[in-house]
Design a protein around this motif. Structure first.
Motif, PDB file in Angstrom:
ATOM      1  N   MET A 168      -4.907   9.218  12.741  1.00 32.75           N
ATOM      2  CA  MET A 168      -5.122   7.860  13.235  1.00 32.75           C
ATOM      3  C   MET A 168      -5.292   6.868  12.075  1.00 32.75           C
ATOM      4  O   MET A 168      -4.891   5.712  12.177  1.00 32.75           O
ATOM      5  N   LYS A 169      -5.863   7.332  10.962  1.00 31.24           N
ATOM      6  CA  LYS A 169      -5.937   6.472   9.781  1.00 31.24           C
ATOM      7  C   LYS A 169      -4.539   6.187   9.247  1.00 31.24           C
ATOM      8  O   LYS A 169      -4.206   5.040   8.913  1.00 31.24           O
ATOM      9  N   ASP A 170      -3.734   7.228   9.150  1.00 32.86           N
ATOM     10  CA  ASP A 170      -2.364   7.071   8.645  1.00 32.86           C
ATOM     11  C   ASP A 170      -1.539   6.169   9.566  1.00 32.86           C
ATOM     12  O   ASP A 170      -0.740   5.355   9.092  1.00 32.86           O
ATOM     13  N   LEU A 171      -1.751   6.312  10.876  1.00 35.14           N
ATOM     14  CA  LEU A 171      -1.004   5.489  11.830  1.00 35.14           C
ATOM     15  C   LEU A 171      -1.323   4.010  11.621  1.00 35.14           C
ATOM     16  O   LEU A 171      -0.430   3.152  11.671  1.00 35.14           O
ATOM     17  N   GLY A 172      -2.599   3.694  11.390  1.00 40.46           N
ATOM     18  CA  GLY A 172      -2.989   2.303  11.175  1.00 40.46           C
ATOM     19  C   GLY A 172      -2.314   1.697   9.955  1.00 40.46           C
ATOM     20  O   GLY A 172      -1.796   0.570  10.007  1.00 40.46           O
ATOM     21  N   ILE A 173      -2.308   2.439   8.849  1.00 38.18           N
ATOM     22  CA  ILE A 173      -1.656   1.959   7.629  1.00 38.18           C
ATOM     23  C   ILE A 173      -0.161   1.782   7.848  1.00 38.18           C
ATOM     24  O   ILE A 173       0.444   0.787   7.427  1.00 38.18           O
ATOM     25  N   GLN A 174       0.452   2.731   8.538  1.00 43.15           N
ATOM     26  CA  GLN A 174       1.895   2.661   8.805  1.00 43.15           C
ATOM     27  C   GLN A 174       2.249   1.439   9.635  1.00 43.15           C
ATOM     28  O   GLN A 174       3.208   0.714   9.316  1.00 43.15           O
ATOM     29  N   ARG A 175       1.476   1.190  10.708  1.00 43.04           N
ATOM     30  CA  ARG A 175       1.768   0.046  11.582  1.00 43.04           C
ATOM     31  C   ARG A 175       1.521  -1.267  10.846  1.00 43.04           C
ATOM     32  O   ARG A 175       2.282  -2.229  10.997  1.00 43.04           O
ATOM     33  N   ALA A 176       0.460  -1.326  10.044  1.00 36.63           N
ATOM     34  CA  ALA A 176       0.173  -2.547   9.287  1.00 36.63           C
ATOM     35  C   ALA A 176       1.313  -2.870   8.335  1.00 36.63           C
ATOM     36  O   ALA A 176       1.810  -4.007   8.289  1.00 36.63           O
ATOM     37  N   ARG A 177       1.766  -1.883   7.592  1.00 41.12           N
ATOM     38  CA  ARG A 177       2.797  -2.129   6.579  1.00 41.12           C
ATOM     39  C   ARG A 177       4.169  -2.362   7.193  1.00 41.12           C
ATOM     40  O   ARG A 177       5.012  -3.020   6.586  1.00 41.12           O
ATOM     41  N   LYS A 178       4.363  -1.848   8.387  1.00 37.77           N
ATOM     42  CA  LYS A 178       5.632  -2.124   9.062  1.00 37.77           C
ATOM     43  C   LYS A 178       5.816  -3.621   9.274  1.00 37.77           C
ATOM     44  O   LYS A 178       6.931  -4.147   9.165  1.00 37.77           O
ATOM     45  N   TYR A 179       4.711  -4.321   9.558  1.00 39.94           N
ATOM     46  CA  TYR A 179       4.797  -5.755   9.857  1.00 39.94           C
ATOM     47  C   TYR A 179       4.313  -6.634   8.706  1.00 39.94           C
ATOM     48  O   TYR A 179       4.172  -7.843   8.870  1.00 39.94           O
ATOM     49  N   GLY A 180       4.053  -6.041   7.542  1.00 39.54           N
ATOM     50  CA  GLY A 180       3.790  -6.855   6.354  1.00 39.54           C
ATOM     51  C   GLY A 180       2.353  -6.969   5.908  1.00 39.54           C
ATOM     52  O   GLY A 180       2.074  -7.651   4.920  1.00 39.54           O
ATOM     53  N   TRP A 181       1.408  -6.324   6.615  1.00 35.10           N
ATOM     54  CA  TRP A 181       0.003  -6.362   6.184  1.00 35.10           C
ATOM     55  C   TRP A 181      -0.316  -5.140   5.330  1.00 35.10           C
ATOM     56  O   TRP A 181       0.237  -4.056   5.568  1.00 35.10           O
ATOM     57  N   PRO A 182      -1.212  -5.257   4.365  1.00 35.04           N
ATOM     58  CA  PRO A 182      -1.460  -4.145   3.436  1.00 35.04           C
ATOM     59  C   PRO A 182      -2.368  -3.048   3.973  1.00 35.04           C
ATOM     60  O   PRO A 182      -2.358  -1.944   3.458  1.00 35.04           O
TER      61      PRO A 182
END
Length: 507
Positions: free
Chosen positions: A226-240
């Motif tokens: 779930m931590k990895d999913l959050g980072i992946q979704r954030a970076r998909k749309y441009g947030w770090p």
């Protein structure tokens, strides 16, 4: 914008503060009671299953903190009875959870919900998780959907004057140049990628959790996934990172809700990096590790041999009491003002435009302070610190890590195959440290090389309105102008000593 007396506005008001155990929330409670003892009631929402649990948290995590020492002296002196009487009269501790319907508040025999809906004048939403790599399900529930729950609660408050939502300036991601005080539109992304839909993000979380649980993965694996999913979704749309991504979506959701229902006056405050108090209730109070303070603690304890970052980059910091003062003045300025599409209701509270400070200055302050006043370790010995290696780019950081860690690790890996028992412990410990450092760099690098400046035009207008109100002394009481700060004096005589006193012992 016209302001009347801020102290008169606070008098006889009932205010709900969510996330009451947080750093800013405690500062808000302390300052409000100190400056206006005639506030009617502060309802403090604490995440707890029942009132007894909430009271335990209140006594240990809020009122028992050194932050309230001045308040105790002011309203109790040496007699705890008077102080406890004052607190019981002014504060109502409420067990709840902003991820649940009606904020998880139980409508007990005392009709607490009805009381709050009929009494509350101001709602201040400070409930959030600030972990950069928090579990996506947790961060989405608190920072995004939780904001909607608080908004829904506000709609039931028939005396509501204003809803003040505290976000973060870093919803801007890694933008460069002047970053304006403007709202995000629903579905807007930082990199132009289309398809951001909050409902679909929530469905993705539910589907992922269902899949993980059905396949009997361990709780540790689910947490990591779930931590990895959050980072992946954030970076998909441009947030770090997950934190700023979910806070940005929270702003989007609130903006959409206000357009659909104009009965709730909304103000959004975006502070930058919040540091220890500048003046009130006393200089240097801080709790927990802020982003830049991790470096100070590590350096002072001799655990950091290098700094990573652009020495010329601007680090936007602002003391906690200035943020709280800006919040209070903003709530007064926008009380009873219903939403208008032409109005900008966002305030950056920071220093990068009005009083910028470079990253290299923070390094210098730390070196100077700990050279004169070294930290005493658990054995009673002073920790001697010196100048550290400054890595000014990711490329130099990679070279440094290769020479200092990766090559030795490779050697240990080869030796490990020959003499497993002798090298295994050393190999595993070094490997763990490298992974930890790389994870920190991955999360914090965008801020160590940050090229943005936070426009504070709206905040400046707010300061001007406060100055022009003509209310004697209130400008000095509710100060939030970063230009008055002498950074050299603040860091060496207030902030770093505050970290040493309030944070070092716990880290």
């Amino acid at each position: 914008m016209e302001l009347g007396s801020i102290l008169e506005f606070l008098e006889n008001r009932s205010i709900l503060v969510t996330g009451a155990t947080g750093f800013l929330a405690k500062s808000t409670v302390s300052l409000s009671l100190s400056l206006q003892p005639n506030v009617k009631k502060l309802y403090l929402l604490l995440r707890a299953s029942d009132t007894n649990s909430a009271m335990l948290r209140f006594n240990t995590e809020i009122i028992g903190k050194d932050l309230f020492r001045v308040l105790k002296e002011k309203y109790g002196g040496d007699n705890n009875y008077y102080f406890n009487s004052f607190i019981s009269e002014k504060i109502r501790v409420v067990a709840g959870d902003i991820t649940r319907h009606h904020l998880g508040i139980i409508n007990d025999d005392n009709n607490l919900l009805q009381e709050m809906w009929h009494q509350i004048d101001v709602v201040v939403n400070l409930a959030a998780t600030t972990n950069f790599d928090e579990r996506y399900d947790v961060s989405l529930a608190l920072n995004t959907l939780g904001a909607k729950r608080v908004f829904d609660f506000c709609k039931k408050c028939n005396r509501l004057k204003v809803f003040l939502h505290v976000s973060t300036a870093y919803v801007s991601g890694e933008k460069e140049g002047l970053i304006l005080e403007r709202p995000y539109k629903m579905g807007e992304t930082l990199n132009g990628t289309r398809g951001l839909d909050i409902d679909e993000e929530n469905q993705l979380v539910d589907a992922t959790l269902t899949h993980l649980n059905q396949n009997n993965y361990s709780q540790e694996h689910i947490k990591s996934s779930m931590k990895d999913l959050g980072i992946q979704r954030a970076r998909k749309y441009g947030w770090p990172n997950t934190y700023v991504f979910t806070k940005a979506m929270g702003e989007m959701l609130l903006g959409q809700l206000v357009k659909e229902d104009q009965t709730v006056p909304l103000v959004i405050i975006r502070p930058t990096i919040v540091t220890s108090t500048y003046r009130e209730p006393f200089p240097g109070w801080v709790e927990g590790l802020r982003t830049i303070d991790s470096l100070a603690v590590g350096y002072g304890k001799g655990k950091i041999t290098c700094f990573l970052g652009d020495p010329k980059s601007i680090v936007d910091v602002i003391p906690a009491d200035m943020v709280v003062n800006a919040m209070i003045v903003a709530m007064v300025a926008h009380a009873d003002q219903r939403y208008n599409n032409k109005d900008n209701i966002i305030y950056h509270v920071g220093s990068s435009v009005s009083n910028p400070i470079e990253f290299k200055c923070l390094q210098d302050y730390g070196i100077r302070y700990f050279a004169k006043k070294p930290w005493i370790d658990k054995n009673g010995n002073p920790v001697i610190v010196g100048h550290v290696t400054v890595l000014t780019s990711m490329a130099t950081f990679q070279r440094y890590m290769t020479l200092r860690y990766f090559l030795p690790l490779k050697g240990l890996e080869i030796a490990n195959t020959v003499c497993c028992k002798y090298f295994q412990a050393v190999y595993l410990e070094l490997s763990r440290k490298i992974k930890f450092v790389m994870r920190l760099v991955e999360l914090y690098a965008p801020y160590l090389f940050f090229k943005g400046f936070y426009d504070d035009t709206n905040a400046e207008k707010l300061r001007t309105a406060a100055n022009e109100s003509g209310i004697e002394n209130e400008t000095n009481i509710f100060y939030f102008d970063a230009k008055i700060i002498n950074w050299d004096d603040y860091f060496t005589n207030t902030h770093i000593p505050g970290i040493v006193k309030h944070v070092f012992k716990n880290n």
